[in-house]
Structures are given as C-alpha cells and as structure tokens.
Enzyme design. Structure first.
Site, mmCIF file in Angstrom:
data_model
loop_
_atom_site.group_PDB
_atom_site.id
_atom_site.type_symbol
_atom_site.label_atom_id
_atom_site.label_comp_id
_atom_site.label_asym_id
_atom_site.label_seq_id
_atom_site.Cartn_x
_atom_site.Cartn_y
_atom_site.Cartn_z
ATOM 1 N N GLY A 1 -3.789 -7.666 -24.359
ATOM 2 C CA GLY A 1 -2.402 -7.282 -24.148
ATOM 3 C C GLY A 1 -1.403 -8.065 -24.974
ATOM 4 O O GLY A 1 -1.729 -9.080 -25.593
ATOM 5 N N CYS B 1 -3.150 -2.514 -33.207
ATOM 6 C CA CYS B 1 -3.514 -3.258 -34.412
ATOM 7 C C CYS B 1 -4.914 -2.799 -34.835
ATOM 8 O O CYS B 1 -5.816 -2.699 -34.012
ATOM 9 C CB CYS B 1 -3.468 -4.755 -34.134
ATOM 10 S SG CYS B 1 -1.837 -5.276 -33.564
ATOM 11 N N CYS C 1 -8.226 -4.811 -34.000
ATOM 12 C CA CYS C 1 -8.379 -5.390 -32.660
ATOM 13 C C CYS C 1 -9.037 -4.391 -31.720
ATOM 14 O O CYS C 1 -8.607 -3.236 -31.623
ATOM 15 C CB CYS C 1 -7.008 -5.785 -32.115
ATOM 16 S SG CYS C 1 -7.057 -6.366 -30.422
ATOM 17 N N ASN D 1 -13.603 -10.994 -36.185
ATOM 18 C CA ASN D 1 -14.714 -10.789 -35.261
ATOM 19 C C ASN D 1 -15.001 -9.303 -35.162
ATOM 20 O O ASN D 1 -14.147 -8.536 -34.734
ATOM 21 C CB ASN D 1 -14.355 -11.349 -33.880
ATOM 22 C CG ASN D 1 -14.266 -12.857 -33.893
ATOM 23 O OD1 ASN D 1 -15.197 -13.535 -34.329
ATOM 24 N ND2 ASN D 1 -13.142 -13.395 -33.455
ATOM 25 N N CYS E 1 -3.578 -2.419 -24.203
ATOM 26 C CA CYS E 1 -2.422 -2.837 -25.006
ATOM 27 C C CYS E 1 -1.746 -1.586 -25.538
ATOM 28 O O CYS E 1 -2.427 -0.635 -25.920
ATOM 29 C CB CYS E 1 -2.885 -3.722 -26.168
ATOM 30 S SG CYS E 1 -1.523 -4.536 -27.033
ATOM 31 N N GLU F 1 -10.430 -9.111 -18.814
ATOM 32 C CA GLU F 1 -11.337 -10.208 -19.091
ATOM 33 C C GLU F 1 -10.541 -11.474 -19.337
ATOM 34 O O GLU F 1 -9.450 -11.439 -19.901
ATOM 35 C CB GLU F 1 -12.184 -9.886 -20.330
ATOM 36 C CG GLU F 1 -13.176 -8.768 -20.033
ATOM 37 C CD GLU F 1 -13.981 -8.311 -21.242
ATOM 38 O OE1 GLU F 1 -15.177 -8.022 -21.051
ATOM 39 O OE2 GLU F 1 -13.449 -8.229 -22.346
ATOM 40 N N CYS G 1 -8.285 -18.561 -21.962
ATOM 41 C CA CYS G 1 -7.574 -17.482 -22.660
ATOM 42 C C CYS G 1 -7.303 -16.383 -21.639
ATOM 43 O O CYS G 1 -8.236 -15.753 -21.138
ATOM 44 C CB CYS G 1 -8.462 -16.991 -23.802
ATOM 45 S SG CYS G 1 -7.725 -15.653 -24.742
ATOM 46 N N CYS H 1 -11.887 -13.686 -30.236
ATOM 47 C CA CYS H 1 -10.584 -13.053 -30.455
ATOM 48 C C CYS H 1 -10.746 -11.591 -30.806
ATOM 49 O O CYS H 1 -11.503 -11.252 -31.714
ATOM 50 C CB CYS H 1 -9.857 -13.671 -31.638
ATOM 51 S SG CYS H 1 -9.439 -15.358 -31.449
ATOM 52 N N SER I 1 0.611 -16.207 -27.679
ATOM 53 C CA SER I 1 0.461 -15.517 -28.953
ATOM 54 C C SER I 1 1.111 -14.143 -28.881
ATOM 55 O O SER I 1 0.892 -13.380 -27.935
ATOM 56 C CB SER I 1 -1.029 -15.355 -29.276
ATOM 57 O OG SER I 1 -1.195 -14.565 -30.437
HETATM 58 N N1 SAH Z 1 -1.338 -9.443 -28.386
HETATM 59 C C1 SAH Z 1 -1.181 -10.787 -28.780
HETATM 60 C C2 SAH Z 1 -2.175 -11.725 -28.122
HETATM 61 C C3 SAH Z 1 -3.597 -11.255 -27.985
HETATM 62 S S1 SAH Z 1 -4.552 -11.111 -29.457
HETATM 63 C C4 SAH Z 1 -1.251 -10.901 -30.297
HETATM 64 O O1 SAH Z 1 -1.570 -9.920 -30.934
HETATM 65 O O2 SAH Z 1 -0.941 -11.975 -30.794
HETATM 66 C C5 SAH Z 1 -4.998 -12.784 -29.850
HETATM 67 C C6 SAH Z 1 -5.283 -13.007 -31.341
HETATM 68 O O3 SAH Z 1 -6.526 -12.414 -31.736
HETATM 69 C C7 SAH Z 1 -4.236 -12.379 -32.239
HETATM 70 O O4 SAH Z 1 -3.875 -13.244 -33.277
HETATM 71 C C8 SAH Z 1 -4.966 -11.186 -32.774
HETATM 72 O O5 SAH Z 1 -4.382 -10.725 -33.935
HETATM 73 C C9 SAH Z 1 -6.350 -11.733 -32.953
HETATM 74 N N2 SAH Z 1 -7.382 -10.702 -33.132
HETATM 75 C C10 SAH Z 1 -7.371 -9.453 -32.668
HETATM 76 N N3 SAH Z 1 -8.501 -8.799 -33.032
HETATM 77 C C11 SAH Z 1 -9.239 -9.679 -33.741
HETATM 78 C C12 SAH Z 1 -10.529 -9.604 -34.356
HETATM 79 N N4 SAH Z 1 -11.273 -8.523 -34.278
HETATM 80 N N5 SAH Z 1 -10.984 -10.701 -34.995
HETATM 81 C C13 SAH Z 1 -10.239 -11.836 -35.031
HETATM 82 N N6 SAH Z 1 -9.036 -11.965 -34.447
HETATM 83 C C14 SAH Z 1 -8.532 -10.893 -33.806
HETATM 84 FE FE1 SF4 Z 2 -2.464 -6.063 -31.437
HETATM 85 FE FE2 SF4 Z 2 -2.630 -8.224 -29.835
HETATM 86 FE FE3 SF4 Z 2 -2.503 -5.716 -28.779
HETATM 87 FE FE4 SF4 Z 2 -4.708 -6.509 -30.064
HETATM 88 S S1 SF4 Z 2 -3.892 -7.361 -28.165
HETATM 89 S S2 SF4 Z 2 -3.649 -4.513 -30.281
HETATM 90 S S3 SF4 Z 2 -3.858 -7.830 -31.670
HETATM 91 S S4 SF4 Z 2 -0.922 -6.761 -29.994
#
Ligand code: SAH
Ligand code: SF4
Length: 380
Positions: free
Chosen positions: A183, A132, A135, A311, A128, A108, A121, A354, A215
């Site tokens: 990713g 986390c 996420c 989110n 990924c 996406e 974005c 996000c 990021s």
């Molecule tokens: N993998 C990279 C980039 C993609 S995530 C990273 O982790 O930085 C982009 C941003 O969205 C990151 O800061 C991530 O921590 C945040 N994010 C992930 N899940 C989220 C959620 N459910 N609510 C708000 N931000 C979130």
């Molecule tokens: Fe973590 Fe970013 Fe991968 Fe989501 S996309 S699992 S926030 S590294």
C-alpha cells in the site's frame, strides 16, 4: 494540525477494537464500559499500558482494572489480534506473517532481523491504488485502507510471535518500523499517522521517531503534511531520473513529477537524510548516465540512495540489473558524496522481499504455504 482521534474499525460481526484508539477515545470507551468521569483518565492510561507495554491480548489479563470494568469492556470491545493465517521463516531468518482481519481481508507484514536490531515492515492498505509496473502489490486492486488499529496490530503480532513483551524470551530485536509493506501509506494518511503516534508513545511501544521510516511513491501534498504532523524518517521511491521513464515505472509521477517531488523533499524538515529508493532494473534505469543525472538531481539535498536489486515475481516484466552494473552505478553516486548502500534482498525465498507482497484478498489462487507453521484455517 493533530490527526483526529481514530475511530474503531467498523465491523458488523466483531466488537469494535480498542487497538489503535488514542487516549481521548479510550477514555470514552472506559466511560461507555461503566467507569466514572473522574477515573476515566487513569483507566485509559492503564489500558494503554496493558495494550502496548504489556501486550495483553484479552481483558482478563488486565488485573489492575476493576473486575466490573473489565467485564464491561469485554462486553463491548475487543483487543484481539488479527488471525495469523500463515507464518513463514525464510532461510535468512526473515519472518513473514499473513494476517486476516475480522472482515476477512488480509495483509502481510515482514520482520527483518539483523545482528542487534530488527525492522518490522508494516502494510497500510489491502492492495494499492497505484500500479507501479515493477511492484507485485501494484497488480492488486485496492481493496481497502487499514484502520489505525490494524496497522498497529501488525506490531503487536510481531512482539507476540518474537516473544518480546516484558518477561519474554525474545532478544528484543524489534527496534525499528518501516512503513514499506503493501500500500501507499500517504493515501491512508490519518490512520497511518494515528498508528505511528501510538507506536511512538513512551508509555507504549516506545519506538522512537528516529527508528521509524515511511516510504512513499511521492504523494507530494501529504509529504508536506507529514513534515508538519509527524516528521518521521522519509524514504522516497524515486526509481527513475527522467519524467518519461518515471511516468511508466511510478505512474503517480504524471501527477507529481520529479521536480515537484524533489521540491517537497527539500521542504521536509531535515532531522536526518532522506532516503531515495532506486530499484535496479536491467537495461531500464541502470546506466551510468542515469547515475550521473541522479547525482545532479539530488544536489543540495541531505540524501542517501538505497539501491534495491529488483525482486522478481511471477510474470514480472523486468529483470534485475547485473551485480557489476549495480556496483558501477553505486560507485558514481558514492563518488558524488552520497552513501548508496545496495539493499540486500531479504526473504526472497518466501516472497517477502520489497515489492513481492501480495495477498489472496484479490487472488483466487493462494501461493503454496510451504513452511507455514500454522495452516490456513478457513482459507477461501
Ligand atoms: N507504496 C510505498 C511503500 C511500499 S513499497 C512506496 O512505493 O514507496 C516499498 C518499496 O519497495 C518501494 O521503494 C518500492 O518501490 C519497492 N519495490 C516495489 N516492488 C519492488 C520489486 N519488485 N523489487 C524491489 N523493490 C520493489
Ligand atoms: Fe507502487 Fe508502492 Fe503501491 Fe507498489 S506499493 S504499487 S511500489 S505505490
């Protein structure tokens, strides 16, 4: 050291794509398609112009190339976009595209328009490898890295759909790129850098370095590489100020803990402030003590703190911090001299915000595509 030229994305069915190839690779392609060595440089630059300035989606449109060369290219290569499986627009104007590549994998990308600018974005991986805990993408296993062309093609699709190529009727709002989609971009380093290099070419998409932000969850050695190879804006997903908690929220912390990560940030060439992303999780990381520790950790770093309201997604084990808590947290960070804007969630109603991105490349059951202007064609 410059990144090596990107290879065409291997695909057993479709012709190799020219999208994402750098100039030397395009020279090789035009020679393979019948151009002489002497004219190859000119033809490669013409191709770049058609692909990234004019947005040509097929060889027939490339009228400055000799007809024979166009035929030779068309017989061997493709410049087709990925298929747009679904297009959604949120109530706040955010766009989300579900794109399918030649091998059937999907990602996406999300476009977030504002008054006089807009950010696309982009995703860099299908899924990924990291997990986390807050996420949605992290609940998908990694399926594969995207090729440079697949990362770049997300930008071409946005220009197409926003009608922003020369002569188009779009408002030219696609001004910025944020590498914050699905990713971990620094785990797909070469392809991400190759795509951004092409996106930045003045004789191409012409997106300036100042308008690109990447990021990362904190892949320390690659932060150093990026600072040397292509120091675009850096955003770091911090989310916690104690290693014990960050180990849980952002598990890559076990490999590169907070102090190591912040050292890498201190080494990053300072062209502009580093953004620290901090997701606000109710009762988990949103206390005054966390805010004070954050300020202490960032001391001496040119930084800003982006507070991201969590989110939610189906089954998520967290809730978003209360608005009052977020305000109190922001006030402490701001009092210490750091800007700490609260990121307004965009496109939440279409799961485009996000951390909400997740595609059917792994899911069996796709979410409903209410509002999709194009129905899924060969949806599994
Ligand atoms: N993998 C990279 C980039 C993609 S995530 C990273 O982790 O930085 C982009 C941003 O969205 C990151 O800061 C991530 O921590 C945040 N994010 C992930 N899940 C989220 C959620 N459910 N609510 C708000 N931000 C979130
Ligand atoms: Fe973590 Fe970013 Fe991968 Fe989501 S996309 S699992 S926030 S590294």
């Amino acid at each position: 050291m410059p990144a090596p030229p990107a290879e065409p994305v291997p695909d057993s069915v479709a012709a190799p794509s020219l999208i994402g190839l750098d100039e030397p690779a395009l020279r090789a392609a035009v020679i393979a398609a019948g151009a002489s060595e002497a004219e190859a440089g000119l033809r490669a630059r013409q191709l770049l112009h058609w692909l990234y300035v004019r947005g040509a989606g097929d060889f027939a449109a490339m009228t400055t190339l000799p007809a024979g060369l166009r035929a030779g290219l068309a017989a061997r290569f493709s410049v087709a976009r990925p298929e747009i499986v679904a297009e959604q627009r949120a109530a706040d104007g955010t766009w989300k595209w579900l794109l399918r590549f030649a091998d059937g994998q999907e990602v996406e990308s999300v476009f977030i328009p504002e008054e006089d600018r807009g950010a696309l974005c982009v995703s860099t991986q299908v899924g990924c490898t990291l997990t986390c805990s807050f996420c949605h993408t992290g609940t998908m296993p990694l399926v594969r890295n995207l090729g440079a062309g697949e990362i770049l093609a997300q930008m071409l699709v946005a220009r197409d759909r926003l009608d922003e190529w020369p002569g188009g009727r779009g408002r030219h709002l696609f001004t910025n790129v944020v590498v914050m989609g699905m990713g971990e971009p620094l785990f797909n380093y070469d392809n991400t850098v190759a795509a951004l290099r092409l996106a930045m070419r003045e004789d191409g998409l012409n997106l300036s370095r100042r308008r690109i932000t990447l990021s990362t969850s904190g892949v320390v050695p690659r932060i150093d590489d990026l600072g040397r190879d292509l120091p675009v804006g850096l955003a770091v997903s911090l989310h916690a100020v104690r290693d014990e908690l960050r180990d849980e929220l952002v598990p890559i912390n076990r490999k590169w803990p907070i102090a190591t990560l912040l050292d890498a940030c201190r080494r990053y060439p300072v062209r502009r402030r580093i953004t620290f992303e901090y997701v606000m999780l109710r009762g988990v990381n949103d206390g005054d003590a966390d805010a004070r520790e954050l300020v202490r950790l960032l001391r001496g770093l040119p930084a800003k703190v982006n507070l991201i309201p969590f989110n939610p997604w189906p089954g998520a084990p967290y809730a978003c911090a209360t608005p009052a808590r977020i305000r109190a947290f922001a006030a402490i960070v701001e009092a210490a001299g750091y800007a700490s804007p609260v990121r307004t969630p965009r496109g939440r109603d279409i799961l485009a915000a996000c951390g909400q991105l997740k595609t059917a490349s792994e899911r069996r059951q796709r979410h409903t595509r209410a509002g999709a202007s194009r129905p899924a064609s060969a949806a599994a």
